[in-house]
Scaffold this active site. Structure first.
Site, PDB file in Angstrom:
ATOM      1  N   SER A  73      -6.448  44.013  23.674  1.00 27.80           N
ATOM      2  CA  SER A  73      -7.304  45.132  23.185  1.00 27.80           C
ATOM      3  C   SER A  73      -7.293  46.189  23.930  1.00 27.80           C
ATOM      4  O   SER A  73      -8.091  47.240  23.888  1.00 27.80           O
ATOM      5  CB  SER A  73      -8.484  44.760  22.608  1.00 27.80           C
ATOM      6  OG  SER A  73      -9.257  43.972  23.241  1.00 27.80           O
ATOM      7  N   ASN A  74      -6.903  45.902  25.332  1.00 26.29           N
ATOM      8  CA  ASN A  74      -6.775  46.813  26.438  1.00 26.29           C
ATOM      9  C   ASN A  74      -5.922  48.309  26.303  1.00 26.29           C
ATOM     10  O   ASN A  74      -4.713  48.110  25.948  1.00 26.29           O
ATOM     11  CB  ASN A  74      -6.368  46.213  27.606  1.00 26.29           C
ATOM     12  CG  ASN A  74      -6.261  47.085  28.714  1.00 26.29           C
ATOM     13  OD1 ASN A  74      -5.963  48.274  28.939  1.00 26.29           O
ATOM     14  ND2 ASN A  74      -6.488  46.472  30.124  1.00 26.29           N
TER      15      ASN A  74
ATOM     16  N   GLY B 230      -5.166  50.770  27.918  1.00 26.08           N
ATOM     17  CA  GLY B 230      -4.363  51.117  28.873  1.00 26.08           C
ATOM     18  C   GLY B 230      -3.113  50.424  29.038  1.00 26.08           C
ATOM     19  O   GLY B 230      -2.212  50.954  28.996  1.00 26.08           O
ATOM     20  N   LYS B 231      -3.388  49.028  28.611  1.00 25.84           N
ATOM     21  CA  LYS B 231      -1.828  48.209  28.609  1.00 25.84           C
ATOM     22  C   LYS B 231      -1.130  48.743  27.069  1.00 25.84           C
ATOM     23  O   LYS B 231       0.081  48.886  26.973  1.00 25.84           O
ATOM     24  CB  LYS B 231      -2.218  46.886  28.131  1.00 25.84           C
ATOM     25  CG  LYS B 231      -2.292  46.103  29.619  1.00 25.84           C
ATOM     26  CD  LYS B 231      -2.335  44.792  29.252  1.00 25.84           C
ATOM     27  CE  LYS B 231      -2.598  43.821  30.685  1.00 25.84           C
ATOM     28  NZ  LYS B 231      -2.788  42.505  30.446  1.00 25.84           N
TER      29      LYS B 231
ATOM     30  N   ASP C 193       0.853  38.006  31.055  1.00 29.55           N
ATOM     31  CA  ASP C 193      -0.070  37.582  31.673  1.00 29.55           C
ATOM     32  C   ASP C 193       0.582  37.768  33.054  1.00 29.55           C
ATOM     33  O   ASP C 193       1.520  37.460  33.239  1.00 29.55           O
ATOM     34  CB  ASP C 193      -0.350  36.151  31.560  1.00 29.55           C
ATOM     35  CG  ASP C 193      -1.607  35.564  32.057  1.00 29.55           C
ATOM     36  OD1 ASP C 193      -2.567  36.161  31.851  1.00 29.55           O
ATOM     37  OD2 ASP C 193      -1.627  34.615  33.078  1.00 29.55           O
ATOM     38  N   SER C 194      -0.564  38.347  33.770  1.00 27.63           N
ATOM     39  CA  SER C 194       0.249  38.676  35.100  1.00 27.63           C
ATOM     40  C   SER C 194      -0.993  38.785  36.262  1.00 27.63           C
ATOM     41  O   SER C 194      -2.237  38.483  36.057  1.00 27.63           O
ATOM     42  CB  SER C 194       0.680  40.143  35.196  1.00 27.63           C
ATOM     43  OG  SER C 194      -0.212  41.135  34.542  1.00 27.63           O
TER      44      SER C 194
ATOM     45  N   PHE D  88      -4.457  50.310  39.068  1.00 27.35           N
ATOM     46  CA  PHE D  88      -5.899  49.586  38.804  1.00 27.35           C
ATOM     47  C   PHE D  88      -5.730  48.104  39.126  1.00 27.35           C
ATOM     48  O   PHE D  88      -4.722  47.809  39.991  1.00 27.35           O
ATOM     49  CB  PHE D  88      -5.868  49.334  37.304  1.00 27.35           C
ATOM     50  CG  PHE D  88      -4.782  48.900  36.514  1.00 27.35           C
ATOM     51  CD1 PHE D  88      -4.766  47.588  36.207  1.00 27.35           C
ATOM     52  CD2 PHE D  88      -3.805  49.801  35.811  1.00 27.35           C
ATOM     53  CE1 PHE D  88      -3.586  47.049  35.392  1.00 27.35           C
ATOM     54  CE2 PHE D  88      -2.552  49.306  35.083  1.00 27.35           C
ATOM     55  CZ  PHE D  88      -2.561  47.807  34.852  1.00 27.35           C
ATOM     56  N   GLY D  89      -6.645  47.379  39.377  1.00 24.15           N
ATOM     57  CA  GLY D  89      -6.729  45.861  39.661  1.00 24.15           C
ATOM     58  C   GLY D  89      -6.653  45.906  41.246  1.00 24.15           C
ATOM     59  O   GLY D  89      -7.254  46.612  42.084  1.00 24.15           O
TER      60      GLY D  89
ATOM     61  N   HIS E 188       6.397  44.466  38.553  1.00 20.23           N
ATOM     62  CA  HIS E 188       6.694  43.443  38.063  1.00 20.23           C
ATOM     63  C   HIS E 188       6.648  43.499  36.441  1.00 20.23           C
ATOM     64  O   HIS E 188       7.440  42.946  35.856  1.00 20.23           O
ATOM     65  CB  HIS E 188       5.594  42.317  38.478  1.00 20.23           C
ATOM     66  CG  HIS E 188       4.180  42.955  38.419  1.00 20.23           C
ATOM     67  ND1 HIS E 188       3.584  44.012  38.757  1.00 20.23           N
ATOM     68  CD2 HIS E 188       3.015  42.447  37.714  1.00 20.23           C
ATOM     69  CE1 HIS E 188       2.456  44.237  38.230  1.00 20.23           C
ATOM     70  NE2 HIS E 188       1.949  43.221  37.582  1.00 20.23           N
TER      71      HIS E 188
END
Length: 196
Positions: free
Chosen positions: A8-9, A11-12, A70-71, A152-153, A180
């Site tokens: 539900s992100n 940005g993604k 998943d990252s 981000f992150g 990636h």
């Protein structure tokens, strides 16, 4: 053919929409009530498949493809941490800045300013024709400081191979070419086109 993202992100969602622009791409939360998915896997692949399967099982129509990723970042010096725990490294209710600061602190505890690190992205696809998973990697170094406001992150502390700047300092268009997730998406795109 519609691609439903097991996220539900927003940005993604935007990121995936720009990469797979000729398909309709929607967040699962746009077509159903969001629900908690327990990521109990021990690898990026397992967690990506868990998320994709959970959403696929709740779909009204089985003609859609559910895509999940998943990252995370892994630092060999820290035994591969944070790895699959990248999103919750500083605790369950921690935010991205908390995670970033915890990893910087972990490097400082080891008394290193920079050390090899890599990002992994696993992209899972679940549909009527089966389950598929592809991977992409980006290698470089983690540094014990925060530089730049892009991305981000952990981006402000990661310098990709061949560059002197962090992902937080580099232009987003540069990252889009070799990240990636970009590499995994190239492979996922091939799988999606084969499922038409």
């Amino acid at each position: 053919m519609r691609i439903v993202l097991a996220t539900s992100n927003q940005g993604k969602v935007k990121e995936f929409q720009s990469w797979i622009s000729e398909y309709e791409v929607v967040a699962y939360s746009d077509i159903m009530e969001p629900f908690e998915i327990d990521e109990t896997g021990t690898t990026f692949k397992e967690n990506a498949l868990i998320k994709a399967r959970a959403v696929y099982e709740k779909l009204d129509t089985k003609n859609d493809i559910v895509l999940s990723d998943d990252s995370g970042i892994s630092v060999p010096l820290l035994g591969g941490a944070p790895g699959i725990y990248s999103a919750r490294y500083a605790g369950v209710n921690a935010n991205a800045k908390d995670n970033l600061h915890k990893l910087i602190a972990a490097l400082k505890e080891k008394n290193v300013q920079r050390t090899p690190a890599f990002y992994t992205a696993a992209i899972a696809l679940v549909c009527q024709k089966g389950e598929f998973c592809v991977h992409g990697w980006m290698h470089g170094e983690a540094i014990a400081e925060e530089r730049g406001n892009n991305g981000f992150g952990y981006d402000p502390m990661f310098i990709p191979c061949g560059y002197n700047q962090t992902l937080g300092e580099l232009n987003e268009s540069v990252k889009k070419v070799f990240s990636h997730r970009a590499r995994a998406l190239e492979l996922a795109y091939i799988v999606i086109n084969s499922l038409k």
